[in-house]
Write a protein that holds these residues in place. Structure first.
Motif, PDB file in Angstrom:
ATOM      1  N   VAL A  14       0.754  -1.121  -0.168  1.00 18.68           N
ATOM      2  CA  VAL A  14       0.134   0.131  -0.164  1.00 18.68           C
ATOM      3  C   VAL A  14       0.838   1.230  -0.064  1.00 18.68           C
ATOM      4  O   VAL A  14       0.384   2.172  -0.795  1.00 18.68           O
ATOM      5  N   PRO A  15       1.977   1.331   0.715  1.00 19.62           N
ATOM      6  CA  PRO A  15       2.652   2.496   0.634  1.00 19.62           C
ATOM      7  C   PRO A  15       3.226   3.003  -0.549  1.00 19.62           C
ATOM      8  O   PRO A  15       3.206   4.320  -0.784  1.00 19.62           O
ATOM      9  N   THR A  16       3.382   2.059  -1.447  1.00 20.22           N
ATOM     10  CA  THR A  16       3.808   2.438  -3.029  1.00 20.22           C
ATOM     11  C   THR A  16       2.627   3.180  -3.569  1.00 20.22           C
ATOM     12  O   THR A  16       2.864   4.219  -4.318  1.00 20.22           O
ATOM     13  N   PHE A  17       1.421   2.481  -3.518  1.00 17.52           N
ATOM     14  CA  PHE A  17       0.412   2.982  -4.205  1.00 17.52           C
ATOM     15  C   PHE A  17       0.070   4.551  -3.528  1.00 17.52           C
ATOM     16  O   PHE A  17      -0.397   5.424  -4.236  1.00 17.52           O
ATOM     17  N   SER A  19       0.186  10.511  -4.499  1.00 16.98           N
ATOM     18  CA  SER A  19       0.342  11.848  -3.526  1.00 16.98           C
ATOM     19  C   SER A  19       1.050  12.736  -4.505  1.00 16.98           C
ATOM     20  O   SER A  19       1.518  12.584  -5.785  1.00 16.98           O
ATOM     21  N   ASP A  20       0.997  14.121  -4.096  1.00 14.29           N
ATOM     22  CA  ASP A  20       1.757  15.253  -4.749  1.00 14.29           C
ATOM     23  C   ASP A  20       3.241  15.031  -4.937  1.00 14.29           C
ATOM     24  O   ASP A  20       3.665  15.534  -5.763  1.00 14.29           O
ATOM     25  N   ALA A  21       3.849  14.191  -4.021  1.00 15.88           N
ATOM     26  CA  ALA A  21       5.210  13.936  -4.259  1.00 15.88           C
ATOM     27  C   ALA A  21       5.617  13.136  -5.434  1.00 15.88           C
ATOM     28  O   ALA A  21       6.650  13.214  -5.941  1.00 15.88           O
ATOM     29  N   SER A  22       4.595  12.739  -6.236  1.00 16.02           N
ATOM     30  CA  SER A  22       5.029  11.779  -7.403  1.00 16.02           C
ATOM     31  C   SER A  22       4.579  12.534  -8.519  1.00 16.02           C
ATOM     32  O   SER A  22       4.400  12.079  -9.681  1.00 16.02           O
ATOM     33  N   ASP A  23       4.414  13.707  -8.664  1.00 21.00           N
ATOM     34  CA  ASP A  23       3.805  14.726  -9.733  1.00 21.00           C
ATOM     35  C   ASP A  23       4.629  14.610 -10.854  1.00 21.00           C
ATOM     36  O   ASP A  23       4.367  14.779 -11.864  1.00 21.00           O
ATOM     37  N   LEU A  46       8.791  -1.983  -8.686  1.00 20.11           N
ATOM     38  CA  LEU A  46       8.690  -3.462  -8.293  1.00 20.11           C
ATOM     39  C   LEU A  46       8.540  -3.183  -6.742  1.00 20.11           C
ATOM     40  O   LEU A  46       9.452  -2.441  -6.050  1.00 20.11           O
ATOM     41  N   VAL A  47       7.669  -4.236  -6.026  1.00 17.74           N
ATOM     42  CA  VAL A  47       7.836  -4.383  -4.526  1.00 17.74           C
ATOM     43  C   VAL A  47       8.121  -5.831  -4.575  1.00 17.74           C
ATOM     44  O   VAL A  47       6.999  -6.611  -4.501  1.00 17.74           O
ATOM     45  N   THR A  48       9.118  -6.305  -4.013  1.00 19.75           N
ATOM     46  CA  THR A  48       9.822  -7.768  -4.141  1.00 19.75           C
ATOM     47  C   THR A  48      10.128  -8.360  -2.996  1.00 19.75           C
ATOM     48  O   THR A  48       9.529  -9.420  -2.466  1.00 19.75           O
TER      49      THR A  48
END
Length: 242
Positions: free
Chosen positions: A217-220, A225-229, A237-239
């Motif tokens: 969930v934190p990656t989503f 979020s605005d931080a990923s604009d 990848l989340v592995t």
């Protein structure tokens, strides 16, 4: 939060519910799509009240998918953010036993229904100069995938192609489109997988276990979020794999 709306496709899944719990304070309305597990959303509905709007639709049915989109449009609400989690259950099947229906089901749920749902919304996001779309893929889109899941992997690669095509087209309009590709997550989605395959996945993990929804969930959350604009067209990848 004012007039900020989230649409989660496949919201009744464990990942969907965990995501909604985490990001609910950021939205004034959350549309939560489900197919047959509406009761899984009861707890969230009790906690969030009118903020959460459950919507039932079978994504294998084009008319039902269109009705889902029409219902949201009928509310006069534009989802600013869309998360696509829905996928047919992953089942191991040798390629010579996999038929056209297997591939059709995987592609319809993962790609065609998703494309149909977002089409009227992404253009409006572009006109507004802002929007976020995140799709869940699989870590099997990197490297060599496991055997016996050709339909599932093919659909996820197709979805990755759509994500990157949309990112290229809508980046100049301020819309970010990304994907999250986790390893196996300990959810009911894996209920049809052989225990041996699950145990091998646990042994290959640095953590000695499968992922949980709270690991993913934190990656989503970041990609919404605005931080990923300035992040778009990415497959994150989340592995936790060696």
């Amino acid at each position: 939060m004012e007039n900020k709306t989230l649409l989660v496709i496949g919201a009744s899944s464990e990942v969907g519910r965990a995501l909604i719990r985490k990001v609910a304070p950021n939205y004034s309305r959350i549309y939560a799509h489900y197919h047959s597990s509406g009761e899984a959303l009861d707890g969230l509905k009790a906690a969030l009240g009118g903020k959460l709007v459950p919507l039932q639709a079978n994504l294998m049915d084009a008319a039902a998918t269109a009705a889902l989109t029409a219902r949201i449009q009928g509310d006069g609400v534009l989802p600013n953010h869309i998360v696509h989690l829905a996928a047919p259950r992953c089942e191991q099947k040798r390629f010579h036993q996999t038929d056209e229906e297997d591939f059709s089901a995987a592609l319809t749920c993962s790609v065609i229904a998703f494309s149909s749902i977002i089409k009227p919304f992404i253009s409006k996001m572009g006109k507004n100069g802002r929007g976020k779309i995140v799709a869940m893929l699989t870590a099997y889109t990197e490297g060599v995938p496991p055997k016996f899941i050709s339909a599932y992997v093919t659909a996820k690669y197709a979805l990755l192609g759509l994500v990157r095509s949309l990112a290229a087209e809508y980046a100049p309009k301020g819309v970010c489109v990304n994907a999250v590709s986790p390893e196996m997550i300990e959810t009911r989605f894996l209920s049809s997988m052989p225990e041996l395959a699950l145990e091998q996945a646990r042994e290959s993990s640095i953590m000695g276990r499968l992922l949980t929804p709270d690991d993913v969930v934190p990656t989503f959350e970041y990609l919404l979020s605005d931080a990923s604009d300035f992040v778009t067209g990415q497959n994150v990848l989340v592995t936790g794999v060696k």
